[in-house]
Design a protein around this motif. Structure first.
Motif, PDB file in Angstrom:
ATOM      1  N   TRP A  58      38.543  61.794  32.852  1.00 62.10           N
ATOM      2  CA  TRP A  58      40.431  61.755  33.135  1.00 62.10           C
ATOM      3  C   TRP A  58      40.806  60.294  32.705  1.00 62.10           C
ATOM      4  CZ3 TRP A  58      42.342  66.222  32.694  1.00 62.10           C
ATOM      5  CH2 TRP A  58      41.724  67.325  33.294  1.00 62.10           C
ATOM      6  N   LEU A  59      42.010  60.247  32.280  1.00 60.41           N
ATOM      7  CA  LEU A  59      42.541  58.784  31.734  1.00 60.41           C
ATOM      8  C   LEU A  59      43.640  58.522  32.805  1.00 60.41           C
ATOM      9  CD1 LEU A  59      42.775  56.361  29.749  1.00 60.41           C
ATOM     10  CD2 LEU A  59      44.734  57.831  28.703  1.00 60.41           C
ATOM     11  N   ASP A  60      44.347  59.234  32.985  1.00 64.72           N
ATOM     12  CA  ASP A  60      45.461  58.952  34.207  1.00 64.72           C
ATOM     13  C   ASP A  60      44.465  59.778  35.353  1.00 64.72           C
ATOM     14  OD1 ASP A  60      47.241  59.472  36.438  1.00 64.72           O
ATOM     15  OD2 ASP A  60      48.816  59.174  34.900  1.00 64.72           O
ATOM     16  N   LEU A  61      44.146  58.731  36.570  1.00 65.89           N
ATOM     17  CA  LEU A  61      43.283  59.207  37.344  1.00 65.89           C
ATOM     18  C   LEU A  61      44.019  59.717  38.597  1.00 65.89           C
ATOM     19  CD1 LEU A  61      40.773  56.070  37.730  1.00 65.89           C
ATOM     20  CD2 LEU A  61      40.566  58.033  36.218  1.00 65.89           C
ATOM     21  N   GLN A  62      45.207  59.879  38.641  1.00 68.10           N
ATOM     22  CA  GLN A  62      45.908  60.496  39.816  1.00 68.10           C
ATOM     23  C   GLN A  62      46.745  61.782  39.337  1.00 68.10           C
ATOM     24  OE1 GLN A  62      48.778  57.981  41.822  1.00 68.10           O
ATOM     25  NE2 GLN A  62      48.839  59.260  43.578  1.00 68.10           N
ATOM     26  N   ASN A  63      47.262  61.719  38.413  1.00 70.78           N
ATOM     27  CA  ASN A  63      48.372  62.775  38.230  1.00 70.78           C
ATOM     28  C   ASN A  63      47.405  63.804  37.094  1.00 70.78           C
ATOM     29  OD1 ASN A  63      50.801  61.641  39.317  1.00 70.78           O
ATOM     30  ND2 ASN A  63      50.254  60.165  37.547  1.00 70.78           N
ATOM     31  N   LEU A  64      46.678  64.614  37.669  1.00 74.07           N
ATOM     32  CA  LEU A  64      45.586  65.483  36.883  1.00 74.07           C
ATOM     33  C   LEU A  64      46.496  66.988  36.774  1.00 74.07           C
ATOM     34  CD1 LEU A  64      42.115  65.077  38.458  1.00 74.07           C
ATOM     35  CD2 LEU A  64      43.406  63.491  36.717  1.00 74.07           C
ATOM     36  N   PRO A  65      46.297  67.467  35.727  1.00 77.85           N
ATOM     37  CA  PRO A  65      46.963  68.696  35.334  1.00 77.85           C
ATOM     38  C   PRO A  65      46.296  69.770  36.545  1.00 77.85           C
ATOM     39  CG  PRO A  65      45.166  68.532  33.607  1.00 77.85           C
ATOM     40  CD  PRO A  65      45.312  67.328  34.481  1.00 77.85           C
ATOM     41  N   LEU A  66      47.583  70.749  36.859  1.00 76.71           N
ATOM     42  CA  LEU A  66      47.094  71.482  37.813  1.00 76.71           C
ATOM     43  C   LEU A  66      46.413  72.622  37.434  1.00 76.71           C
ATOM     44  CD1 LEU A  66      50.959  72.214  39.027  1.00 76.71           C
ATOM     45  CD2 LEU A  66      49.338  71.038  40.256  1.00 76.71           C
ATOM     46  N   SER A  67      45.625  73.181  38.184  1.00 73.92           N
ATOM     47  CA  SER A  67      44.564  74.211  37.800  1.00 73.92           C
ATOM     48  C   SER A  67      45.451  75.456  37.137  1.00 73.92           C
ATOM     49  CB  SER A  67      43.677  74.838  38.870  1.00 73.92           C
ATOM     50  OG  SER A  67      44.401  75.232  40.031  1.00 73.92           O
ATOM     51  N   THR A  68      46.514  75.842  37.497  1.00 74.67           N
ATOM     52  CA  THR A  68      47.185  76.986  37.017  1.00 74.67           C
ATOM     53  C   THR A  68      47.606  76.433  35.429  1.00 74.67           C
ATOM     54  OG1 THR A  68      49.321  75.966  37.755  1.00 74.67           O
ATOM     55  CG2 THR A  68      48.262  77.612  39.083  1.00 74.67           C
ATOM     56  N   LYS A  69      47.680  75.444  35.162  1.00 71.73           N
ATOM     57  CA  LYS A  69      47.786  74.939  33.593  1.00 71.73           C
ATOM     58  C   LYS A  69      46.622  75.175  32.853  1.00 71.73           C
ATOM     59  CE  LYS A  69      50.023  72.843  30.470  1.00 71.73           C
ATOM     60  NZ  LYS A  69      51.642  73.434  30.111  1.00 71.73           N
ATOM     61  N   LEU A  70      45.519  75.168  33.497  1.00 73.20           N
ATOM     62  CA  LEU A  70      44.100  75.167  32.715  1.00 73.20           C
ATOM     63  C   LEU A  70      43.481  76.625  32.802  1.00 73.20           C
ATOM     64  CD1 LEU A  70      42.593  71.818  34.008  1.00 73.20           C
ATOM     65  CD2 LEU A  70      43.679  72.163  31.712  1.00 73.20           C
ATOM     66  N   THR A  71      44.316  77.506  32.566  1.00 72.07           N
ATOM     67  CA  THR A  71      43.815  78.867  32.560  1.00 72.07           C
ATOM     68  C   THR A  71      44.097  79.449  31.132  1.00 72.07           C
ATOM     69  OG1 THR A  71      45.979  79.632  33.604  1.00 72.07           O
ATOM     70  CG2 THR A  71      44.153  79.163  35.005  1.00 72.07           C
ATOM     71  N   CYS A  72      43.483  80.497  30.764  1.00 73.18           N
ATOM     72  CA  CYS A  72      43.636  81.204  29.557  1.00 73.18           C
ATOM     73  C   CYS A  72      44.813  82.190  29.794  1.00 73.18           C
ATOM     74  CB  CYS A  72      42.288  81.904  29.333  1.00 73.18           C
ATOM     75  SG  CYS A  72      42.308  82.982  27.936  1.00 73.18           S
ATOM     76  N   PRO A  73      45.479  82.132  28.642  1.00 69.75           N
ATOM     77  CA  PRO A  73      46.501  83.219  28.523  1.00 69.75           C
ATOM     78  C   PRO A  73      46.256  84.613  28.473  1.00 69.75           C
ATOM     79  CG  PRO A  73      46.555  82.080  26.434  1.00 69.75           C
ATOM     80  CD  PRO A  73      45.468  81.411  27.329  1.00 69.75           C
ATOM     81  N   HIS A  74      45.090  85.108  28.134  1.00 71.59           N
ATOM     82  CA  HIS A  74      44.496  86.341  28.103  1.00 71.59           C
ATOM     83  C   HIS A  74      44.069  86.707  29.195  1.00 71.59           C
ATOM     84  CE1 HIS A  74      45.775  86.470  23.761  1.00 71.59           C
ATOM     85  NE2 HIS A  74      45.274  85.178  23.597  1.00 71.59           N
ATOM     86  N   CYS A  75      42.670  85.994  29.570  1.00 69.98           N
ATOM     87  CA  CYS A  75      42.021  86.581  30.602  1.00 69.98           C
ATOM     88  C   CYS A  75      42.137  86.019  32.066  1.00 69.98           C
ATOM     89  CB  CYS A  75      40.363  86.369  30.399  1.00 69.98           C
ATOM     90  SG  CYS A  75      39.876  84.816  30.349  1.00 69.98           S
ATOM     91  N   SER A  76      43.076  85.011  32.128  1.00 70.72           N
ATOM     92  CA  SER A  76      43.680  83.982  33.216  1.00 70.72           C
ATOM     93  C   SER A  76      42.159  83.357  33.883  1.00 70.72           C
ATOM     94  CB  SER A  76      44.050  85.040  34.462  1.00 70.72           C
ATOM     95  OG  SER A  76      45.199  85.491  33.788  1.00 70.72           O
ATOM     96  N   GLN A  77      41.205  83.351  33.022  1.00 68.90           N
ATOM     97  CA  GLN A  77      40.278  82.558  33.831  1.00 68.90           C
ATOM     98  C   GLN A  77      40.104  81.222  33.465  1.00 68.90           C
ATOM     99  OE1 GLN A  77      37.351  83.678  35.661  1.00 68.90           O
ATOM    100  NE2 GLN A  77      38.997  85.229  35.827  1.00 68.90           N
ATOM    101  N   GLN A  78      39.495  80.227  34.082  1.00 72.33           N
ATOM    102  CA  GLN A  78      39.719  78.799  33.970  1.00 72.33           C
ATOM    103  C   GLN A  78      39.202  78.461  32.759  1.00 72.33           C
ATOM    104  OE1 GLN A  78      41.773  78.172  36.934  1.00 72.33           O
ATOM    105  NE2 GLN A  78      41.135  76.292  36.148  1.00 72.33           N
ATOM    106  N   LEU A  79      39.949  77.547  31.761  1.00 70.39           N
ATOM    107  CA  LEU A  79      39.446  77.154  30.645  1.00 70.39           C
ATOM    108  C   LEU A  79      38.337  76.039  30.572  1.00 70.39           C
ATOM    109  CD1 LEU A  79      42.991  76.316  28.946  1.00 70.39           C
ATOM    110  CD2 LEU A  79      41.475  78.179  28.626  1.00 70.39           C
ATOM    111  N   VAL A  80      37.587  75.887  29.368  1.00 73.76           N
ATOM    112  CA  VAL A  80      36.482  74.953  29.633  1.00 73.76           C
ATOM    113  C   VAL A  80      36.892  73.748  29.091  1.00 73.76           C
ATOM    114  CG1 VAL A  80      33.998  74.823  29.456  1.00 73.76           C
ATOM    115  CG2 VAL A  80      35.000  77.012  29.992  1.00 73.76           C
ATOM    116  N   PHE A  81      36.383  72.607  29.524  1.00 75.86           N
ATOM    117  CA  PHE A  81      36.508  71.279  28.789  1.00 75.86           C
ATOM    118  C   PHE A  81      35.687  71.198  27.411  1.00 75.86           C
ATOM    119  CE2 PHE A  81      35.120  66.856  28.007  1.00 75.86           C
ATOM    120  CZ  PHE A  81      36.253  66.362  27.626  1.00 75.86           C
ATOM    121  N   LEU A  82      36.567  71.128  26.330  1.00 77.15           N
ATOM    122  CA  LEU A  82      35.540  71.040  25.004  1.00 77.15           C
ATOM    123  C   LEU A  82      35.397  69.829  24.573  1.00 77.15           C
ATOM    124  CD1 LEU A  82      34.690  72.683  22.469  1.00 77.15           C
ATOM    125  CD2 LEU A  82      36.900  72.442  21.484  1.00 77.15           C
TER     126      LEU A  82
END
Length: 372
Positions: free
Chosen positions: A43-67
């Motif tokens: 992470w670059l900004d070490l404090q304001n990390l994206p919410l987990s709800t932002k990191l979910t797939c719009p189809h299956c609602s599972q957590q996205l994986v860092f590519l």
């Protein structure tokens, strides 16, 4: 004059290409501003990390994986440090749904998320001086100083274990994975967390950036033996050498998908193991003419125009073991990333735009072969 294209190559263990890891583990941490693939995000900004709800797939609602992430400083003072992060869904069935529409006719969201983060040189997280390349340098520069991370994926952990209160997760699914792999035995009121017991992510490696070669080996051979070639023979690559990029695109835009594949393969042959192509405000290398890139929406933060920055190549699918031969595999011709032209001032992470094009199934590109 056209801008140079920079290529990204995988620096990590991948025996099929004869690759071995050639970096120290500390080099992929946030304090070194890495461009990297897989593992956990640096992470670059070490404090304001994206919410987990932002990191979910719009189809299956599972957590996205860092590519992957690309460290690409901007031109202004407010983007002295700047990193683009790409997350994807690892569920192959979601990639088969990416072109579906919902009842109102709108497109279903892609299983891809692109985030931009940037900081000025003077900021609360990093010193103004360049980092020192040694393991013990500023090991205090970690996001854990500002909040909890999920031990399974390295993303923001807002869901505390209800029993031991010793560890937090990004989601219930990652909590269950860690529970089954070992946290169950230590999860008591006074227990001490000994994990992570499992990790979700792709094989980790650095991104090594090099300028794209002007020619591939085959083209060099043509030049070396040009005096022996019948001048009446049509050698497409030799003819196209004298045509500008703009003229070539105009000619190709009216042709069949074969022309797109020919150009794609011709450029890829210069460096077959490339996994990204970087050319900010440049032109993407299209993998098909059958489907056009969508209209690029303005920046969601400032409303300004976006332009092409880089594309993720299909070669990375082999490196990460995503399995093109499977019926429901993660698959793409290229992922095209577009970012705000202005590098508008932000706090934390703002979403940028991604487009995905697939190859024509009857005209797949030549992929680099494993070493003997």
């Amino acid at each position: 004059m056209p801008k140079n294209v920079d290529l990204g190559f995988y620096n990590g263990d991948y025996p099929a290409w004869g690759l071995e890891k050639e970096f120290e583990s500390f080099e992929v941490e946030s304090r070194y501003f890495p461009s990297k693939v897989g593992g956990a995000p640096a992470w670059l900004d070490l404090q304001n990390l994206p919410l987990s709800t932002k990191l979910t797939c719009p189809h299956c609602s599972q957590q996205l994986v860092f590519l992957l992430q690309v460290y690409a400083p901007g031109s202004g003072a407010r983007a002295f440090h700047r990193t683009i992060f790409v997350f994807i869904c690892s569920n192959g069935s979601c990639w088969n749904k990416k072109s579906e529409t919902v009842e109102d006719g709108s497109k279903v969201g892609l299983p891809v998320l692109v985030l931009r983060s940037q900081l000025s040189r003077e900021n609360r997280f990093y010193p103004a001086e360049p980092p020192e390349e040694r393991p013990g340098w500023r090991t205090d520069i970690v996001p854990q100083k500002f909040g909890t991370l999920c031990p399974v994926c390295g993303c923001r952990g807002d869901k505390s274990c209800g029993r031991c209160r010793q560890v937090s997760y990004c989601s219930q699914s990652h909590q269950k994975l860690d529970w089954k792999k070992g946290h169950k035995q230590e999860c008591t009121e006074n227990g001490k967390y000994g994990g992570p017991h499992t990790r979700v992510g792709f094989p980790e490696g650095l991104l090594e950036i090099e300028e794209e070669p002007e020619k591939d080996e085959k083209q060099n051979d043509i030049e070396d033996y040009k005096h022996l070639i019948d001048p009446t023979m049509e050698v497409e690559e030799a003819i196209s050498e004298g045509v500008s990029e703009e003229e070539w695109n105009q000619v190709e835009s009216g042709q069949t998908n074969d022309k797109a594949s020919e150009k794609f393969n011709s450029r890829v042959r210069r460096a077959p193991q490339q996994i990204i192509r970087y050319q900010r405000s440049g032109e993407p290398l299209l993998c098909t003419f059958t489907v056009q890139l969508p209209q690029i929406p303005p920046c969601s933060k400032c409303g300004g125009q976006r332009s092409f920055e880089f594309q993720v190549m299909p070669q990375i699918l082999c490196v990460l073991g995503l399995g093109l031969e499977l019926q429901e595999a993660v698959d793409w011709g290229s992922i095209y990333i577009y970012t705000c032209n202005k590098d508008c001032d932000i706090e934390g992470y703002v979403e940028e735009f991604a487009a995905v094009l697939d190859f024509d199934k009857t005209n797949l590109p030549v992929m680099p072969q494993p070493e003997a």
